[in-house]
Structure formats: structure tokens, C-alpha cells
Design a protein around this motif. Structure first.
Motif, PDB file in Angstrom:
ATOM      1  N   LYS A  67      -4.930  51.845  39.704  1.00  0.00           N
ATOM      2  CA  LYS A  67      -6.007  51.239  38.901  1.00  0.00           C
ATOM      3  C   LYS A  67      -6.968  50.472  39.804  1.00  0.00           C
ATOM      4  O   LYS A  67      -8.180  50.532  39.613  1.00  0.00           O
ATOM      5  CB  LYS A  67      -5.391  50.329  37.827  1.00  0.00           C
ATOM      6  N   HIS A  70      -9.099  53.035  41.356  1.00  0.00           N
ATOM      7  CA  HIS A  70     -10.017  53.564  40.335  1.00  0.00           C
ATOM      8  C   HIS A  70     -11.235  52.647  40.158  1.00  0.00           C
ATOM      9  O   HIS A  70     -12.369  53.107  40.092  1.00  0.00           O
ATOM     10  CB  HIS A  70      -9.230  53.702  39.032  1.00  0.00           C
ATOM     11  N   ASP A  86      -7.545  57.552  37.983  1.00  0.00           N
ATOM     12  CA  ASP A  86      -7.171  57.114  36.634  1.00  0.00           C
ATOM     13  C   ASP A  86      -6.184  58.090  35.985  1.00  0.00           C
ATOM     14  O   ASP A  86      -5.309  57.675  35.223  1.00  0.00           O
ATOM     15  CB  ASP A  86      -8.416  56.971  35.749  1.00  0.00           C
TER      16      ASP A  86
HETATM   17 FE   FE2 Z   1     -11.651  53.057  33.768  1.00  0.00          FE
END
Ligand code: FE2
Length: 206
Positions: A67, A70, A86
């Protein structure tokens, strides 16, 4: 006279929620319940729970690393990596849940909160700030490598102890997806020209 409950208070129906409650733990971390129906000895379930918790803490860290990548990715490959990171995050969410529920099923207690995970994981802590794409991917690959290595050891140990359920879960739902994800990201570290081949071979020269 109104009845008193165990706390000495009068029992009475009320629409008021009983908030701010605390109590003692009903099961300590690092223990297993009897779970006699599983036909697996307590020492086996204890060992499996402990090793699964290590794998869980590392998988939660890898999930969060995806994350972070991302959100913080930059550069010409931003869009495809933003989406790929993701997708892998979502898959790691499923992996984390499967490991945690296996621990609970074995009668153990799954590690859950970020501070406990941070104290347990073997994965190197990245800086809070942003890093270049090759560094992001290298960190992810290092984490995959550690998890893959532990998966093989754990799957072998589970099979030896007769815990085929854990063996199957590790091989099918943790090891293989980690192998696949690491392939997808490792290909981004191959230095390839975008427009011109490095050495063009003309047909006349053949
Ligand atoms: Fe997102």
C-alpha cells in the motif's frame, strides 16, 4: 425486591449502551485451547501457531509495504505500478486473513495490531518518505523472498507433524501467490530498451 447480578448491581432493562468497558483477557497470546476435535496434539498446534504468527506478521508487513508503494510510486511507470501494487495488496489481505484464521482454528491467538506486528516482523523497516521505483520493488522482492523461504520450511514441518491442513494452506494459499507476485514485480527490474533494440542486426549482415 429487585434481583442483584454478579456485580452487585440491580438487574434492569435499559436502552443505555454499557460503554468504556475493559476486562481480563479470555486467552493469552502464545497459548492454545484444547480443540480436541482436530485430532492434533497440543504441542503440534502450539508450534504451528507460533510459526504461523511469524508468517502472519511478515505477511501483514508485506501487505502494508504494497500500500505504501501504491501511494508513493512516481515516474513514467506510475500508472501500471500503482494498479499492480494495489492488486497485490488486495491479494495479501486475503492471505493474511487465511493465515490468521488458521491460527484461531488451531486454538491459538492470531497477532493483530500494528505495534505487535512491528515488534515481530523480520522485514526491514522502510523510511516514512518516498523512495525510487527500483528501491520500492527491491524491498518488496526481499520481503517476498523471506516469506517464500519461511513457507517452504513451515510446509515441510507441518507435513512432518501430521498437520496436513496447515501444509496445504501454506503451499496453496501463501507460497504460490507469493511466487507469482514476486515474478510480476521482478520483471520490472530488468533493464530493457523502450524503443530501439540495443544491437540491431540487419538482414543483409546474415
Ligand atoms: Fe488507491
Amino acid at each position: 425486591m429487585a434481583k442483584r447480578n454478579a456485580s452487585g448491581n440491580h438487574d434492569s432493562l435499559s436502552a443505555e449502551p454499557h460503554v468504556h468497558q475493559r476486562g481480563r483477557e479470555i486467552q493469552r497470546y502464545g497459548t492454545v485451547t484444547h480443540a480436541f476435535h482436530l485430532e492434533l496434539e497440543e504441542p503440534v498446534r502450539l508450534e504451528m501457531s507460533e510459526q504461523l504468527n511469524q508468517l502472519l506478521a511478515d505477511s501483514m508487513t508485506l501487505r502494508d509495504l504494497y500500500k505504501k508503494s501504491h501511494w508513493q510510486v512516481a515516474g513514467p511507470t506510475f500508472y501500471q505500478l500503482h494498479l499492480l501494487f494495489d492488486k497485490h495488496f488486495d491479494e495479501q489481505v486475503g492471505i493474511v486473513d487465511a493465515i490468521a484464521e488458521r491460527i484461531q482454528l488451531l486454538g491459538g491467538v492470531a497477532i493483530a495490531m500494528a505495534p505487535d506486528v512491528a515488534e515481530t516482523t523480520q522485514i526491514e523497516r522502510p523510511p516514512r518518505g518516498r523512495e525510487e521505483v527500483p528501491v520500492q520493488i527491491s524491498r518488496l522482492l526481499d520481503a517476498h523472498q523471506m516469506i517464500i523461504r519461511d513457507c517452504r520450511k513451515l510446509a515441510e514441518r507441518a507435513a512432518k507433524l501430521g498437520d496436513q491442513g496447515t501444509n496445504d494452506l501454506i503451499v496453496s494459499e501463501v507460497l504460490r501467490p507469493n511466487e507469482l507476485q514476486s515474478w510480476f514485480i521482478s520483471e520490472h527490474l530488468v533493464n530493457m530498451p523502450l524503443v530501439h533494440a540495443t544491437e540491431e542486426v540487419s538482414k543483409a549482415a546474415d
